[in-house]
Design an enzyme around this catalytic site. Sequence first.
Site, PDB file in Angstrom:
ATOM      1  N   ALA A   1       0.922  -1.230   0.047  1.00 45.75           N
ATOM      2  CA  ALA A   1       0.194   0.124  -0.125  1.00 45.75           C
ATOM      3  C   ALA A   1       0.749   1.328   0.099  1.00 45.75           C
ATOM      4  O   ALA A   1       2.037   1.256   0.549  1.00 45.75           O
ATOM      5  CB  ALA A   1      -0.900  -0.152   1.246  1.00 45.75           C
TER       6      ALA A   1
ATOM      7  N   GLU B   1      -3.230 -12.627  -3.988  1.00 42.73           N
ATOM      8  CA  GLU B   1      -4.433 -12.569  -3.954  1.00 42.73           C
ATOM      9  C   GLU B   1      -4.906 -11.128  -4.217  1.00 42.73           C
ATOM     10  O   GLU B   1      -4.171 -10.167  -3.336  1.00 42.73           O
ATOM     11  CB  GLU B   1      -5.393 -13.120  -2.695  1.00 42.73           C
TER      12      GLU B   1
ATOM     13  N   TYR C   1      -0.197  -5.175 -11.052  1.00 41.48           N
ATOM     14  CA  TYR C   1       0.395  -6.623 -11.369  1.00 41.48           C
ATOM     15  C   TYR C   1       0.447  -6.960 -12.432  1.00 41.48           C
ATOM     16  O   TYR C   1       1.416  -7.775 -13.107  1.00 41.48           O
ATOM     17  CB  TYR C   1      -0.463  -7.560 -10.170  1.00 41.48           C
TER      18      TYR C   1
HETATM   19  C1  COA Z   1      -2.016  -0.198  -5.705  1.00 41.91           C
HETATM   20  C2  COA Z   1      -1.158   0.816  -5.197  1.00 41.91           C
HETATM   21  C3  COA Z   1      -0.281   0.192  -4.185  1.00 41.91           C
HETATM   22  C4  COA Z   1      -0.294   1.456  -6.202  1.00 41.91           C
HETATM   23  O1  COA Z   1       0.616   2.544  -5.868  1.00 41.91           O
HETATM   24  P1  COA Z   1       0.870   3.800  -6.698  1.00 41.91           P
HETATM   25  O2  COA Z   1       2.116   4.345  -5.916  1.00 41.91           O
HETATM   26  O3  COA Z   1      -0.238   4.592  -6.742  1.00 41.91           O
HETATM   27  O4  COA Z   1       1.347   3.087  -8.020  1.00 41.91           O
HETATM   28  P2  COA Z   1       2.387   3.638  -8.994  1.00 41.91           P
HETATM   29  O5  COA Z   1       2.159   5.148  -9.377  1.00 41.91           O
HETATM   30  O6  COA Z   1       3.676   3.033  -8.630  1.00 41.91           O
HETATM   31  O7  COA Z   1       1.527   2.891 -10.334  1.00 41.91           O
HETATM   32  C5  COA Z   1       2.180   1.777 -11.222  1.00 41.91           C
HETATM   33  C6  COA Z   1       1.250   1.079 -11.928  1.00 41.91           C
HETATM   34  O8  COA Z   1       0.091   0.738 -11.125  1.00 41.91           O
HETATM   35  C7  COA Z   1      -1.112   1.125 -12.031  1.00 41.91           C
HETATM   36  N1  COA Z   1      -2.111   2.069 -11.507  1.00 41.91           N
HETATM   37  C8  COA Z   1      -1.718   2.754 -10.236  1.00 41.91           C
HETATM   38  N2  COA Z   1      -2.749   3.521  -9.904  1.00 41.91           N
HETATM   39  C9  COA Z   1      -3.595   3.358 -10.994  1.00 41.91           C
HETATM   40  C10 COA Z   1      -4.987   4.118 -11.277  1.00 41.91           C
HETATM   41  N3  COA Z   1      -5.265   5.014 -10.241  1.00 41.91           N
HETATM   42  N4  COA Z   1      -5.628   3.620 -12.047  1.00 41.91           N
HETATM   43  C11 COA Z   1      -5.315   2.897 -13.007  1.00 41.91           C
HETATM   44  N5  COA Z   1      -3.940   2.205 -12.944  1.00 41.91           N
HETATM   45  C12 COA Z   1      -3.204   2.487 -11.920  1.00 41.91           C
HETATM   46  C13 COA Z   1      -0.844   1.446 -13.243  1.00 41.91           C
HETATM   47  O9  COA Z   1      -0.396   0.277 -13.989  1.00 41.91           O
HETATM   48  C14 COA Z   1       0.767   2.119 -12.986  1.00 41.91           C
HETATM   49  O10 COA Z   1       1.600   2.068 -14.199  1.00 41.91           O
HETATM   50  P3  COA Z   1       1.719   3.323 -14.916  1.00 41.91           P
HETATM   51  O11 COA Z   1       1.749   4.436 -14.314  1.00 41.91           O
HETATM   52  O12 COA Z   1       2.594   3.007 -16.124  1.00 41.91           O
HETATM   53  O13 COA Z   1       0.304   3.419 -15.486  1.00 41.91           O
HETATM   54  C15 COA Z   1      -2.063   1.774  -4.628  1.00 41.91           C
HETATM   55  O14 COA Z   1      -3.300   2.263  -5.351  1.00 41.91           O
HETATM   56  C16 COA Z   1      -2.746   1.630  -3.157  1.00 41.91           C
HETATM   57  O15 COA Z   1      -2.069   1.728  -2.098  1.00 41.91           O
HETATM   58  N6  COA Z   1      -3.883   1.002  -2.936  1.00 41.91           N
HETATM   59  C17 COA Z   1      -4.713   0.888  -1.862  1.00 41.91           C
HETATM   60  C18 COA Z   1      -4.229  -0.455  -1.230  1.00 41.91           C
HETATM   61  C19 COA Z   1      -4.250  -1.711  -2.316  1.00 41.91           C
HETATM   62  O16 COA Z   1      -5.119  -1.713  -2.907  1.00 41.91           O
HETATM   63  N7  COA Z   1      -3.102  -2.495  -2.165  1.00 41.91           N
HETATM   64  C20 COA Z   1      -3.131  -3.975  -3.095  1.00 41.91           C
HETATM   65  C21 COA Z   1      -3.801  -4.970  -2.218  1.00 41.91           C
HETATM   66  S1  COA Z   1      -3.651  -6.671  -3.247  1.00 41.91           S
END
Ligand code: COA
Length: 213
Positions: A99, A132, A144
């Site tokens: 996260a 998962e 992923y």
């Molecule tokens: C999932 C999470 C960890 C991604 O972290 P982040 O720092 O925002 O992601 P990044 O900036 O590194 O993005 C990497 C990739 O993730 C995807 N992504 C991230 N945010 C996205 C969004 N809002 N919409 C679509 N794709 C997204 C894209 O593929 C992106 O690659 P790109 O920039 O080439 O499009 C974050 O949204 C989060 O903490 N979510 C809540 C917790 C969660 O859901 N954890 C996963 C549990 S399995």
Amino acid sequence: MREDDIPAVQVIERQSQMTPWSAQTYRREIQNRQACRYVVARADTRPPNGTPPQPDYPLLLRMLQRLGLIGPSPDQRALIVGYGGIWLNETSGHITTIAVAPPHRRRGVGELILNALIDGAYELNAQYLSLEVRVSNLTAQRLYLKYGFRPVGQRAHYYIDNQEDALVMWTDPITTTSYKERLRELRRQLYERLRQQADQVVADNPSSGPSVG
Ligand SMILES: CC(C)(COP(=O)(O)OP(=O)(O)OC[C@H]1O[C@@H](n2cnc3c(N)ncnc32)[C@H](O)[C@@H]1OP(=O)(O)O)[C@@H](O)C(=O)NCCC(=O)NCCS
């Protein structure tokens, strides 16, 4: 991730609307170095020219710090902006949690953490990566998919909080040349992105950038 990082990790966890883990669970996981790797991402709070921030800390404590008798104060330590964990389950490095704090999302931090976990998987001699994820969590699924995870099945009502189904995702073997090449290219792109973001910080704060002359 260290034991004293756990409260900050739990704050992000609560903001990320997942079923929270107890501090005890985190402690147990980070102590299990044979099968687990847990990481935190920290924001560099130093200005871009490398000058350390002026601590708002009593003089006596600052002197004790300089003598190496005490560690940095909590507010001097760089802010934790994200975290993740991986656990070796037989041949697979299973991502247990990941996260990023909401204000720091969409800047490559999630990807950076995932890469640290993949390094952890190699260290643990994992052959695959698995996880998962909630079927509704398309944001995480996109992250992923980018790193070669593919849906291989679902687990019905896997999440106890809302009975949501889990999508099960696995990669192909991560030890192959083709996966390693893909990873190298993704990392090249990520580091380029992070470098550009850092340059932007300097451009937005010209007085704090490196001086010439
Ligand atoms: C999932 C999470 C960890 C991604 O972290 P982040 O720092 O925002 O992601 P990044 O900036 O590194 O993005 C990497 C990739 O993730 C995807 N992504 C991230 N945010 C996205 C969004 N809002 N919409 C679509 N794709 C997204 C894209 O593929 C992106 O690659 P790109 O920039 O080439 O499009 C974050 O949204 C989060 O903490 N979510 C809540 C917790 C969660 O859901 N954890 C996963 C549990 S399995």
